[in-house]
Design an enzyme around this catalytic site. Structure first.
Site, PDB file in Angstrom:
ATOM      1  NE  ARG A   1      44.128  74.664  54.080  1.00 43.31           N
ATOM      2  CZ  ARG A   1      45.558  74.842  53.487  1.00 43.31           C
ATOM      3  NH1 ARG A   1      45.949  74.855  52.229  1.00 43.31           N
ATOM      4  NH2 ARG A   1      47.004  74.826  54.444  1.00 43.31           N
TER       5      ARG A   1
ATOM      6  CG  ASN B   1      48.550  75.120  61.453  1.00 42.74           C
ATOM      7  OD1 ASN B   1      49.833  75.227  61.599  1.00 42.74           O
ATOM      8  ND2 ASN B   1      47.971  75.729  60.791  1.00 42.74           N
ATOM      9  CG  ASP B   2      42.579  75.204  64.784  1.00 43.61           C
ATOM     10  OD1 ASP B   2      42.807  76.644  65.151  1.00 43.61           O
ATOM     11  OD2 ASP B   2      41.629  74.841  63.738  1.00 43.61           O
TER      12      ASP B   2
ATOM     13  CG  HIS C   1      46.979  90.425  52.437  1.00 39.45           C
ATOM     14  ND1 HIS C   1      46.714  88.889  53.393  1.00 39.45           N
ATOM     15  CD2 HIS C   1      46.030  91.461  52.899  1.00 39.45           C
ATOM     16  CE1 HIS C   1      46.015  89.348  53.735  1.00 39.45           C
ATOM     17  NE2 HIS C   1      45.103  90.746  53.321  1.00 39.45           N
TER      18      HIS C   1
ATOM     19  NE  ARG D   1      39.519  72.367  56.458  1.00 43.93           N
ATOM     20  CZ  ARG D   1      40.385  72.681  56.649  1.00 43.93           C
ATOM     21  NH1 ARG D   1      41.285  72.696  57.897  1.00 43.93           N
ATOM     22  NH2 ARG D   1      40.520  74.280  56.338  1.00 43.93           N
TER      23      ARG D   1
ATOM     24  NE  ARG E   1      46.162  78.174  64.129  1.00 45.43           N
ATOM     25  CZ  ARG E   1      44.984  78.851  62.606  1.00 45.43           C
ATOM     26  NH1 ARG E   1      45.817  78.772  61.619  1.00 45.43           N
ATOM     27  NH2 ARG E   1      44.172  78.010  62.214  1.00 45.43           N
TER      28      ARG E   1
END
Length: 540
Positions: free
Chosen positions: A297, A454-455, A188, A333, A465
């Protein structure tokens, strides 16, 4: 001169004096206690204080690094609420009659080792987080303050390691770079360093016993080359200053692009939008001159809390972003929870393969009450500007038709209630091979596509990933991925709708010309990448 090597986790170069961030935290003394009830109360009070402190850190981090990266401290708060963790501490106090400080320390060490012994590199990095939250509780039990940096001038921070709390509490104006003995690209602290645009090197091969002797010495942290120099020779200093000047010049050049169009030399235009985690990130969107928001998001409104946000709270959040963007498009989204993003109040059970499990639109379609609450907020907010609603993890036409049916009823109900509503575009994410392969059919049902690379990459290549052991197999430039993107783009345009990319590949400058040639209409990236992408487009 002494030269060391490390791994770069945040690029750049820094020249300055070293400030050693030394922590004098020792193992708490193990004591026997007679009144275990009193000790349990001390523990409970300390846990509550630690949680409150993490809430404050979260709010502070939102302003410094944005909602998505601030989520680190919500994750830490959830660790402090983990039943296995709490019950282990309480068990040591009740069964062995030890003091709370030692019980927290012992539990932290046990859980940290469990993470550290895992094969997955991402999970290994979580071992540091367990130690961090345990030390925070111990400080609340002992009344000690967290170690802080005391410097009157900007310095290169040298440490064994840095916790997220220590990192976010540092005065950014006093930090030239981070250089640590431990750490990983998944930590992080590395994530925060990148968000704060501070050069950072981890796994640097200096000896810990040398830390004190480095304090105050002149050094260079070259994160571009993965090197750290202590008392460098003149030639190294000269080269570093040249690189520093080049980077400063490049940043200044990017700022001159503000207000200019995203247009190639032969006149082809493309929209460059930004991805955000909450309405608080809009400042960065405006500062970097993005043409709109390509991905809001919304799941970050749902994380780190005891219950789902209500309609009113969501409405205010979406409305603020839409209003502040002043007519520029804002695409929100719907809830993309599940997989690596979990919330206890939805009762999601552990799954053997969560990436292929109960997540995103699958949860919404099985929980219409949750879904309708969000849709009500979205339709109401859309009345205040240029909005779009985007649905994730689509695999079939039937899913889209059911979504449209639910959304249509919600809009009609709001109108009957006398509520002001907009007419937002409705789009879907193309992030599964299934949706790409039937994109010709899907395009007839929606107003736009947004490709989540990404997906799409992990599902197409069957590569997790988040598993660093598979890094060599995770190839976003794979011909299969680019073929699916091209197919999606062609099918979108054939059916008269626009198509964008909002995944990591959108900011991959090696592919910018490829995407322009394909006819991609929009690329949505993190705010900090907007101007670099504009430069790339204008140079095609």
């Amino acid at each position: 001169m002494e030269e060391f090597r490390g791994n770069s986790v945040s690029s750049g170069v820094a020249l300055g004096n070293i400030a050693v961030f030394a922590k004098e935290e020792s193992e708490p003394e193990k004591k026997s206690v007679e009144d275990t009830d009193k000790e349990l109360k001390r523990l409970n009070d300390a846990l509550n204080l630690a949680k409150k402190e993490l809430e404050n850190l979260y709010n502070d981090a939102i302003d410094k690094v944005g909602e998505e990266n601030a989520l680190i401290f919500d994750i830490h708060k959830m660790m402090l609420e983990d039943l296995d963790y709490i019950e282990n501490i309480e068990g040591l106090i009740k069964d062995e009659g030890v003091n709370a400080e030692y019980a927290v320390f012992a539990t932290g060490e046990l859980f940290s080792k469990t993470f550290a012994d895992m094969d997955d590199e991402y999970m290994k990095a979580r071992s540091v987080d367990v130690i961090d939250v345990s030390k925070r509780v111990i400080r609340k039990l002992t009344g000690k303050a967290e170690v802080s940096l005391e410097s009157s001038e900007p310095v290169i921070i040298l440490a064994e390691d840095l916790t997220p709390g220590e990192t976010i509490n540092l005065d950014k104006s006093k930090v030239l770079a981070f250089v640590t003995k431990k750490g990983s690209s998944n930590s992080h602290t590395a994530i925060l360093a990148r968000s704060m645009n501070i050069p950072a090197l981890v796994n640097v091969d200096f000896n810990l016993e040398d830390l004190s002797k480095f304090n105050g010495k002149f050094a260079i942290a070259d994160a571009a080359a993965g090197k750290f120099y202590v008392e460098p020779v003149d030639e190294i200093i000269e080269n570093a200053r040249k690189l520093e000047a080049e980077l400063d010049s490049a940043r200044a050049e990017l700022n001159t692009l503000k207000g200019l169009e995203n247009v190639t030399k032969d006149g082809r235009k493309i929209n460059i939008f930004a991805n955000i985690g909450s309405e608080k990130d809009v400042d960065a969107v405006i500062e970097n001159d993005a043409g709109g928001i390509g991905l809001f998001r919304s799941e970050f409104l749902y994380l780190g809390r005891d219950q789902a946000p209500g309609e009113a709270e969501q409405f205010e959040s979406y409305k603020e972003a839409i209003v502040r963007m002043a007519g520029k498009k804002v695409i929100i989204r719907t809830l993309d929870i599940g997989a690596d993003k979990k919330v206890d109040y939805l009762g999601l059970v552990e799954e053997e393969n969560p990436a292929l499990g109960y997540r995103a639109i699958r949860i919404c379609l099985n929980n219409e009450g949750l879904f309708k609450t969000q849709l009500r907020a979205l339709y109401r907010a859309s009345a205040f500007g240029n909005a779009g609603i985007m649905f994730p993890m689509i695999t079939s036409v039937d899913e889209v038709r059911r979504i449209k049916e639910i959304a249509g009823k919600v809009r009609e109900e709001l109108i009957l209630e006398g509520k002001e509503v907009g007419s937002p575009e409705l789009g879907i994410m193309i992030e599964t091979p299934a949706s790409a392969l039937i994109s010709d059919e899907l395009a007839k049902e929606v107003d736009f596509f947004s490709i989540g690379t990404n997906d799409l990459t992990q599902y197409t290549l069957a590569v997790d990933r988040q598993n660093e052991k598979l890094g060599g197999f995770y190839k976003p430039h794979h011909k299969a991925i680019l073929s699916l993107i091209k197919m999606t783009c062609d099918n979108a345009h054939k059916n008269g709708i626009w198509v964008g990319i909002c995944g990591e590949l959108a900011g991959d400058l090696e592919l910018t010309e490829t995407f322009v040639d394909m006819g991609i209409d929009e690329l949505s990236v993190s705010p900090s990448k907007v101007l670099s992408l504009r430069k790339a487009v204008r140079n095609i």
